[in-house]
Scaffold this motif. Sequence first.
Motif, PDB file in Angstrom:
ATOM      1  N   ALA A  45     -10.418   2.492   5.003  1.00 48.23           N
ATOM      2  CA  ALA A  45     -10.415   1.135   4.553  1.00 48.23           C
ATOM      3  C   ALA A  45     -11.211   0.058   5.455  1.00 48.23           C
ATOM      4  O   ALA A  45     -11.358  -1.215   5.233  1.00 48.23           O
TER       5      ALA A  45
ATOM      6  N   LEU B  70      -5.999   3.835   5.214  1.00 41.76           N
ATOM      7  CA  LEU B  70      -6.036   2.386   6.030  1.00 41.76           C
ATOM      8  C   LEU B  70      -7.246   2.577   7.109  1.00 41.76           C
ATOM      9  O   LEU B  70      -7.918   1.630   7.124  1.00 41.76           O
TER      10      LEU B  70
ATOM     11  N   ALA C 278       0.911  -1.143   0.041  1.00 43.65           N
ATOM     12  CA  ALA C 278       0.113  -0.008   0.103  1.00 43.65           C
ATOM     13  C   ALA C 278       0.902   1.180   0.065  1.00 43.65           C
ATOM     14  O   ALA C 278       2.052   1.155   0.480  1.00 43.65           O
TER      15      ALA C 278
ATOM     16  N   GLY D 200      -5.922  -4.294   4.778  1.00 42.63           N
ATOM     17  CA  GLY D 200      -4.470  -3.846   4.629  1.00 42.63           C
ATOM     18  C   GLY D 200      -3.946  -3.334   5.934  1.00 42.63           C
ATOM     19  O   GLY D 200      -2.792  -2.957   5.951  1.00 42.63           O
TER      20      GLY D 200
ATOM     21  N   ALA E 107      -7.470  -2.417  -7.714  1.00 45.42           N
ATOM     22  CA  ALA E 107      -6.956  -2.023  -6.624  1.00 45.42           C
ATOM     23  C   ALA E 107      -7.681  -0.990  -6.059  1.00 45.42           C
ATOM     24  O   ALA E 107      -8.772  -0.406  -6.533  1.00 45.42           O
ATOM     25  N   VAL E 108      -7.443  -0.876  -4.757  1.00 50.73           N
ATOM     26  CA  VAL E 108      -8.224   0.140  -4.110  1.00 50.73           C
ATOM     27  C   VAL E 108      -7.702   1.293  -4.015  1.00 50.73           C
ATOM     28  O   VAL E 108      -6.653   1.607  -3.790  1.00 50.73           O
ATOM     29  N   THR E 109      -8.671   2.559  -4.340  1.00 53.27           N
ATOM     30  CA  THR E 109      -7.969   3.779  -4.162  1.00 53.27           C
ATOM     31  C   THR E 109      -9.083   4.487  -3.502  1.00 53.27           C
ATOM     32  O   THR E 109     -10.023   4.511  -3.488  1.00 53.27           O
ATOM     33  N   ILE E 110      -8.404   5.325  -2.462  1.00 52.83           N
ATOM     34  CA  ILE E 110      -8.947   6.213  -1.592  1.00 52.83           C
ATOM     35  C   ILE E 110      -8.906   7.497  -1.369  1.00 52.83           C
ATOM     36  O   ILE E 110      -7.445   7.945  -1.299  1.00 52.83           O
TER      37      ILE E 110
ATOM     38  N   ASN F 198       0.956  -1.306  -6.517  1.00 51.45           N
ATOM     39  CA  ASN F 198       0.212  -1.400  -5.245  1.00 51.45           C
ATOM     40  C   ASN F 198      -1.143  -1.924  -5.148  1.00 51.45           C
ATOM     41  O   ASN F 198      -1.671  -1.923  -6.305  1.00 51.45           O
ATOM     42  N   ASP F 199      -1.737  -2.472  -3.894  1.00 52.14           N
ATOM     43  CA  ASP F 199      -3.099  -3.024  -3.763  1.00 52.14           C
ATOM     44  C   ASP F 199      -3.862  -1.791  -3.355  1.00 52.14           C
ATOM     45  O   ASP F 199      -5.189  -2.051  -3.452  1.00 52.14           O
ATOM     46  N   LEU F 200      -3.355  -0.728  -2.552  1.00 58.39           N
ATOM     47  CA  LEU F 200      -3.945   0.056  -1.898  1.00 58.39           C
ATOM     48  C   LEU F 200      -3.053   1.472  -2.253  1.00 58.39           C
ATOM     49  O   LEU F 200      -2.048   1.680  -1.889  1.00 58.39           O
TER      50      LEU F 200
END
Length: 394
Positions: free
Chosen positions: A362, A359, A180, A366, A306-309, A262-264
């Motif tokens: 989410a 994090l 991440a 993660g 992928a997670v985008t925040i 990246n995954d996050l």
Amino acid sequence: MLVIEFKARANAAQSAAIDEAIRTAQFVRNKCLRLWMDQKGKGKYDLNKYCKVLANEFEWARKLNSQARQASAEQAWSSIANFYRNCTNNIRPVGYPRFKKHSRSVEYKTSGWKLLDLKRIRFTDRFGIGELRLIGTYDLGYYTPEQIKRVRIIRRADGYYVQFVLSVEVTADRQPTGKAVGLDMGLEHFYTDSTGHHEPVQQFYRQSQAKRKRLQRRLSRKAKGSRNRAKARQRLARHELKVSRQRKEHAKRLAYCVIQSNDLVAYEDLRIRNMVKNHCLAKLIQDAGWYQFRLWLEYFGKKYGAVTIAVDPAYTSQECPRCGAIVKKSLSTRTHVCACGCELQRDHAAAVNILRKGLRTAGHAGTWLLDNQNAWGDLTSTVQHSGAEVQVES
């Protein structure tokens, strides 16, 4: 939805017909917006019905395909709906709908055009656009005609383009990396991630200013209304288009690299419209292209899973990443120094705080990434020119 774009080869008569269709679509949109302003309570379907009234009232408006007129009315309602949404969510400025003066596109739905083969399209309304040859490498044969929901003709400085809007869910497989990253956008560096890696900023507009000024001087010397002035204006427009494409491609490549690594990904939810009110930094902020980078991050995140925040940027540059204390700093202070002994580059500390906020947003997804990491949040970094899978060591 997927958008595929081709460049269209059009002669002088076809170009004139396309320009007339664009002006007519702009007229329909503005008239629908005027109806909403003058008569209280008009909704989306009232604007669609008004298109038929305009076709009966103006003979030249009837040349435009009926569904293209409805598409123009839907564009007017889209600006109205955005205005209502901003008012409801207390977003300032609310963005009151405006009339268009220089439209550059006309949109057709499922009628008014016919795809002859993979590289030829014919427009069948009464403007006489006729058959256009498509130039590009995309293969329309991979999709069925029922998947094509919209067709747009767009005028740019270097010619005309045809866009196909396809009802397709775009996804791709990607091996999870278990990593991440938090990104802090800036002007000294394009972004700084939570490992301290700095991506250099590319000031495409600033680098092209010398040539831009030269083209502007040549334009100002030409007589108004002359053919030479039109040519000089076209050269300046092509130069501006090139700079915008450079900025877009740069943002696209960086976003692809970050998502593949990246995954996050956590990044700042910046209000760029408010930030450019600072006249000292407005040109640098616009030239950076942060919003375009965010759009590509979200697009590739959805495509590759992928997670985008987007996190609130408040106090991310003031908070200490080790103890959480607030350390006040001005913009000129580039180093974070806390009483707890934490000393980091300002953007690096902000990127760590952004990652932690992401994090927490989410939930539990993660959080294991921080178990074996130090307080700096050394998780991963990205390198643009070394391949999508190559990482910077902590």
